[in-house]
Structure formats: C-alpha cells, structure tokens
Scaffold this motif. Structure first.
Motif, PDB file in Angstrom:
ATOM      1  N   ARG A  49     -47.495   2.348 -18.826  1.00 40.50           N
ATOM      2  CA  ARG A  49     -48.313   2.887 -19.926  1.00 40.50           C
ATOM      3  C   ARG A  49     -47.766   4.208 -20.434  1.00 40.50           C
ATOM      4  O   ARG A  49     -47.781   4.482 -21.629  1.00 40.50           O
ATOM      5  CB  ARG A  49     -49.764   3.085 -19.467  1.00 40.50           C
ATOM      6  N   LEU A  56     -49.221   1.319 -26.942  1.00 41.82           N
ATOM      7  CA  LEU A  56     -50.454   0.875 -26.259  1.00 41.82           C
ATOM      8  C   LEU A  56     -51.399   0.087 -27.155  1.00 41.82           C
ATOM      9  O   LEU A  56     -52.086  -0.821 -26.695  1.00 41.82           O
ATOM     10  CB  LEU A  56     -51.200   2.088 -25.688  1.00 41.82           C
ATOM     11  N   TYR A  61     -48.693  -5.472 -26.470  1.00 36.49           N
ATOM     12  CA  TYR A  61     -48.571  -4.583 -25.307  1.00 36.49           C
ATOM     13  C   TYR A  61     -48.800  -5.298 -23.959  1.00 36.49           C
ATOM     14  O   TYR A  61     -48.013  -5.108 -23.018  1.00 36.49           O
ATOM     15  CB  TYR A  61     -49.472  -3.331 -25.413  1.00 36.49           C
ATOM     16  N   GLU A  65     -46.191  -5.235 -20.876  1.00 39.20           N
ATOM     17  CA  GLU A  65     -46.533  -4.711 -19.549  1.00 39.20           C
ATOM     18  C   GLU A  65     -46.245  -5.750 -18.456  1.00 39.20           C
ATOM     19  O   GLU A  65     -45.608  -5.447 -17.444  1.00 39.20           O
ATOM     20  CB  GLU A  65     -48.025  -4.322 -19.535  1.00 39.20           C
TER      21      GLU A  65
END
Ligand code: IDP
Ligand code: MG
Length: 177
Positions: A49, A56, A61, A65
């Motif tokens: 993050r 974000l 996103y 991730e």
C-alpha cells in the motif's frame, strides 16, 4: 551525474528468471547492480500500500496487491550515469501493449503479459527522490544521491563524496584531452 535507482523484479519477472538478462542489459548500458536479494511480500499489504499509494483508489488495485504477493520479488539497487532515466527507458512503458508498440526491445515489451495489467515484470523508480525512499523501503538503507551532496553538508567530506569528486575530475580531464 552518477546516481542510484531502485529496481525490482516483480513475481512474474522472478518466475521467468530474468535476473541475468536484466544484469546483462544494464551492464551494456553502463549500469551496475550494486545490491540485490530475493524477498517476498507475502502478507505485507502495508508495504505494498505504501509503495503503490498513488494507485490505492484504482479499480485494479486489488489485482495489483494480490499479484505482488503471488511469488518472490527481487529488489535491486542500481547505480550509473543517469540511472533513473536510463532504467525507465530500458524497462519501457507501464502498459505492455504500449511497450510492444513504442519500445519493442524494452523488458516490459519482451516479457510482460499484455492480458494482465499488473504483470509487467519489473519496477523502477521514476525520480532520484523516489529512489531514495524506495531503497529505504525495501533495503532499510538510506542512500545519498551524489547531487544531494551540497558544499558544507555533513556528507561533503565523506569518503563517498570524495570518490564522486575524483571520478568527475577524471572524466573532465578526459573530455579536455
Ligand atoms: P510504473 O510501474 O511504470 O511506474 P505506475 O503508474 O506507477 O507505473 O503503476 C505501478 C504498477 O501498477 C504498474 O507497473 C503495473 O504493475 C500496475 N498498473 C498500472 N496501471 C495499471 C492498469 O491500468 N491496470 C492494471 N495494472 C496497472
Ligand atoms: Mg510508478
């Protein structure tokens, strides 16, 4: 000016075994990998993050991730003349299709997956300032960029600064021959 940058093979880049190829291309372009390690971001969502804070709010996103946690990564510290801009040019545009069209020899064009946005094999800092932040983030080391060494600063008389000054003098004397 010699500078440092932060480079990182993403999980797809590690799985494809790209380290030697990256090292070869960097060497051909006068860039040295001064440090590298195999690491894993598994479960370290906080660090991801932080690293991708500017993304974000993007719909992709969560994919990014998960992708960054899908396998080992290889963080590197790279040094050379104009290292930040040179490495960015060698890796190519973020988007793999764009990379294939505009920079077909780039690492992302050659090895990235055009069907999955996050999978573009390699990361590189986009500025000298971010390189310092990212090297600290992934290696825990604070590196001083040569041009940040100002006259009278506490680094001015450091051995590192002296080496840089000596290198500059040698280069200048070659130019004036
Ligand atoms: P960069 O890696 O070329 O600096 P950034 O915009 O900082 O590009 O994006 C960071 C990473 O996020 C990209 O390398 C890629 O893995 C992923 N990414 C960026 N834009 C997209 C997108 O539109 N779809 C999916 N993934 C993306
Ligand atoms: Mg970026």
């Amino acid at each position: 000016m010699v500078e440092f940058t932060y480079v990182m093979l993403k999980p797809d880049g590690v799985k494809l075994g790209l380290y030697e190829e990256v090292e070869r291309i960097f060497a051909e372009n006068g860039l040295t990998i001064v440090k590298h390690k195999l690491d894993n971001l598994n479960g370290n969502k906080e660090l991801i993050r932080e690293h991708y804070a500017h993304l974000l709010d993007k719909s992709f996103y969560p994919d990014l991730e998960n992708f960054m946690m899908s396998g080992d990564i290889m963080p590197m510290i790279v040094m050379g003349e104009n290292a930040v801009a040179k490495v960015r040019a060698l890796i190519g545009p973020t988007n793999v299709l764009k990379a294939r069209n505009e920079a077909p020899d780039s690492l992302r064009a050659r090895f990235g997956n055009p069907d999955f946005g996050p999978a573009n094999v390699i990361h590189a800092s986009d500025s000298k300032e971010n390189a310092v932040v990212e090297i600290k983030r992934f290696f825990g080391i604070t590196i001083t960029q040569p041009e940040m060494v100002e006259e009278g600063s506490k680094y001015e008389d450091s051995g590192y600064s002296k080496i840089m000054k000596a290198r500059r003098k040698i280069r200048e004397s070659w130019k004036s021959r």
